[in-house]
Design a protein around this motif. Structure first.
Motif, short mmCIF file in Angstrom:
data_model
loop_
_atom_site.label_atom_id
_atom_site.label_comp_id
_atom_site.label_asym_id
_atom_site.label_seq_id
_atom_site.Cartn_x
_atom_site.Cartn_y
_atom_site.Cartn_z
N THR A 465 0.81 -1.23 0.00
CA THR A 465 0.00 0.00 0.00
C THR A 465 0.84 1.27 0.00
N TRP A 466 2.13 1.16 0.26
CA TRP A 466 2.96 2.37 0.36
C TRP A 466 2.98 3.21 -0.91
N PRO A 467 3.19 2.60 -2.10
CA PRO A 467 3.27 3.44 -3.32
C PRO A 467 1.99 4.22 -3.60
N THR A 468 0.82 3.77 -3.07
CA THR A 468 -0.41 4.50 -3.32
C THR A 468 -0.41 5.86 -2.63
N ARG A 469 0.42 6.00 -1.59
CA ARG A 469 0.50 7.28 -0.88
C ARG A 469 1.39 8.29 -1.60
N TRP A 470 2.14 7.81 -2.58
CA TRP A 470 3.06 8.71 -3.28
C TRP A 470 2.39 9.44 -4.43
N HIS A 471 1.16 9.03 -4.76
CA HIS A 471 0.37 9.69 -5.80
C HIS A 471 1.14 9.77 -7.11
N LEU A 472 1.67 8.63 -7.53
CA LEU A 472 2.40 8.58 -8.80
C LEU A 472 1.41 8.70 -9.97
N ALA A 473 1.76 9.53 -10.93
CA ALA A 473 0.86 9.77 -12.07
C ALA A 473 0.81 8.58 -13.01
N ASN A 474 1.92 7.86 -13.12
CA ASN A 474 2.01 6.74 -14.05
C ASN A 474 1.58 5.46 -13.35
N VAL A 475 0.51 4.83 -13.85
CA VAL A 475 -0.03 3.64 -13.21
C VAL A 475 0.93 2.47 -13.30
N TYR A 476 1.74 2.41 -14.37
CA TYR A 476 2.70 1.32 -14.53
C TYR A 476 3.88 1.48 -13.59
N LEU A 477 4.30 2.72 -13.38
CA LEU A 477 5.37 2.96 -12.43
C LEU A 477 4.93 2.61 -11.02
N GLN A 478 3.69 2.93 -10.68
CA GLN A 478 3.17 2.59 -9.35
C GLN A 478 3.09 1.08 -9.19
N ALA A 479 2.61 0.38 -10.22
CA ALA A 479 2.53 -1.08 -10.14
C ALA A 479 3.91 -1.69 -9.97
N ALA A 480 4.91 -1.15 -10.66
CA ALA A 480 6.28 -1.66 -10.54
C ALA A 480 6.81 -1.46 -9.14
N PHE A 481 6.54 -0.28 -8.55
CA PHE A 481 7.00 -0.03 -7.18
C PHE A 481 6.28 -0.95 -6.19
N GLU A 482 5.01 -1.19 -6.42
CA GLU A 482 4.27 -2.09 -5.53
C GLU A 482 4.88 -3.49 -5.55
N LEU A 483 5.17 -3.98 -6.74
CA LEU A 483 5.78 -5.30 -6.85
C LEU A 483 7.16 -5.35 -6.22
N MET A 484 7.96 -4.31 -6.46
CA MET A 484 9.33 -4.29 -5.95
C MET A 484 9.34 -4.23 -4.43
N LEU A 485 8.58 -3.31 -3.84
CA LEU A 485 8.60 -3.14 -2.38
C LEU A 485 8.03 -4.36 -1.68
N SER A 486 6.88 -4.84 -2.16
CA SER A 486 6.28 -5.99 -1.49
C SER A 486 7.17 -7.23 -1.64
N GLY A 487 7.83 -7.37 -2.80
CA GLY A 487 8.72 -8.50 -3.00
C GLY A 487 9.93 -8.47 -2.09
#
Length: 523
Positions: A465-487
């Motif tokens: 849930t952390w990347p959702t707080r960063w309000h990233l404009a690019n949905v693919y960049l947010q998905a990549a960060f979600e995968l990276m951090l959770s992994g």
């Protein structure tokens, strides 16, 4: 010694095949990414995926998926006694395979239109016409698949896994290349890629590897006494179809009864689910089978059961944590891989639900991939075939109910239940006939690794849930960060907790990591 003539031990064989399957799965994902980008989850993509129902059934009917399994024990015995006689037997099998597969594929080409209606009864008349056209392109590829399986069996017998490791890579690369180059003609370019990939990757490469890796002595012969034993082993696999073998086709057939796009949603979800199945379960089963067959044939039963228990234990120690983390990250995974072009957010929602349901039984895929090969190592193909056929007949109504009442989610739930049922019955029958030696300590190990996995999943879910707080404009960049951090969080928590609560299971995994290896070498 030539490159093709090098032999591998079981550990290296599993690593080589696992790496190959990993690359192949990623190439398969890349292929489906291209399909989803240009065609999304539409009638055209549904037709393409449905085009494999009949050709794959031919493969199953001739036990193509089990050629190595049925040939290896017989070839092992014959090569030990008389090499010249073994080549005569191999030539007879290959020749009859060519004759039967060519005849069946010719029938598909001639009767493509009525077969198309059977393969996907829910498609519109226009889509069924398109499906018949695709069938005529894809069906002949089965000749090369089946013949290539004969030659791959020789390579597996020799413990030369290089060519089988390259085969799926060449196959997928050619599908992607021709699909992109001919995309202006719809999905027919992908169909032509299937045909060319099967010829070069699945047929030409294994033949060349057999010739240069130890020699090929072809003998033009139609009969060999061992053909009777081969048919006795293969016939149950031809007549009795396992639910795990037919699952993909059942998903496509009954998926056609639901909304447009259902076949595509399920295919995209299944493609991702098959990554851990292929990389871990299939690789472990394929690599362990020659050793199981060899130890059983030699009468070394202690070594046979030790190999089987080790394969079970190591496979579940990887599949349980990997599948749980993939269930957690299903949404960002689908967004990152598929949500682009003609594949929209509504497609993502349906695919995510299907993926989570399919991932819930990945550990069952791991067990049955290994246990099935243990049956075959004992030259018992009848038992898995009977159990699989009974399961298939029993669950077909579930697929229909799931498709008509639950759409893609209903079909995915039926698929998951079917695989779990087949695995449970296969294991129960083994224990009844041969005792519990193969499963000793497996329940305790599974409980320990599941406990560690669930404990590690909690902080990983928070990190998701952390990347959702960063309000990233690019949905693919947010998905990549979600995968990276959770992994990263999941892996750190899993190994930290595993060292405390399941050290005997987790540390062998840790020791195989490159960083751990380098650390030991420095010390």
């Amino acid at each position: 010694m030539s490159f093709w003539g090098r032999r591998q031990a079981m550990g290296w064989a599993a690593a080589l095949l696992g790496g190959s399957i990993l690359l192949s799965r990623f190439m398969g994902l890349a292929r489906d990414k291209v399909i989803s980008y240009y065609f999304g989850a539409t009638e055209e993509s549904d037709v393409y995926f449905a085009a494999f129902v009949i050709p794959d059934f031919i493969n199953y009917l001739l036990a193509g998926a089990y050629f190595s399994i049925t040939l290896i024990p017989l070839l092992t015995e014959l090569f030990r006694k008389d090499e010249e006689d073994a080549w005569r037997f191999f030539s007879a099998v290959a020749l009859w395979t060519a004759v039967m597969s060519s005849a069946l594929c010719a029938a598909v080409v001639l009767w493509a239109h009525p077969l198309a209606r059977w393969a996907a009864p829910g498609l519109s008349p226009q889509a069924a016409q398109r499906l018949a056209f695709f069938l005529r392109i894809v069906a002949p590829a089965q000749v090369f698949f089946l013949l290539g399986s004969c030659f791959s069996a020789v390579l597996y017998l020799r413990k030369q896994f290089q060519a089988p490791a390259l085969t799926p890579l060449i196959y997928n690369a050619l599908i992607i290349a021709l699909g992109v180059l001919l995309r202006g003609y719809g999905m027919s370019g992908f169909c032509w890629g299937v045909l060319l990939g099967a010829f070069l990757g699945n047929f030409v490469l294994p033949v060349m590897a057999v010739r240069s890796g130890g020699g090929l002595r072809w003998r033009w012969t139609l009969w060999h006494p061992a053909l009777k034993r081969f048919l006795a082993l293969a016939l149950p696999l031809m007549v009795g179809q396992s639910v795990v073998v037919l699952d993909e086709q059942l998903v496509r057939v009954f998926g056609s009864l639901a909304a447009v796009g259902t076949i595509s949603w399920l295919n995209y979800a299944r493609r991702i689910m098959l990554v851990p199945v292929g990389v871990v379960a299939q690789a472990a089963g394929t690599a362990s089978y020659p050793f199981l067959a060899e130890t059983y044939s030699a009468g070394h039963m202690d070594q046979f059961f030790t190999t089987l228990k080790t394969a079970f234990r190591n496979t579940l120690a990887v599949l349980i944590p990997l599948s749980v983390w993939m269930m957690l990250t299903a949404r960002p995974t689908i967004v990152l891989i598929f949500q682009q072009g003609r594949f929209g957010t509504a497609d993502t929602v349906e695919t995510v639900w299907a993926l989570r349901l399919l991932l819930s039984v990945v550990f069952c895929w791991g067990i049955q991939q290994i246990l099935g090969r243990a049956y075959y190592a004992r030259q018992d193909t009848l038992t898995p075939a009977l159990i699989g056929t009974l399961c298939t007949v029993a669950v077909i109504p579930l697929y229909y109910v799931g498709a008509t009442h639950g759409g893609a989610r209903g079909v995915a739930a039926a698929s998951a239940f079917s695989v779990a049922l087949y695995t449970a019955l296969l294991g129960l029958w083994w224990q009844r006939r041969l005792g519990p030696r193969a499963f000793q300590g497996l329940l305790t190990s599974s409980i320990k690794i599941t406990f560690v996995t669930l404990a590690a999943a909690a902080p990983s879910a928070v990190a998701l849930t952390w990347p959702t707080r960063w309000h990233l404009a690019n949905v693919y960049l947010q998905a990549a960060f979600e995968l990276m951090l959770s992994g990263v969080v999941f892996a750190a928590a899993f190994f930290a907790l595993g060292r405390l609560w399941a050290r005997d299971l987790v540390m062998p995994l840790w020791d195989r990591l490159p960083l751990a290896t380098r650390g030991r070498s420095r010390r």
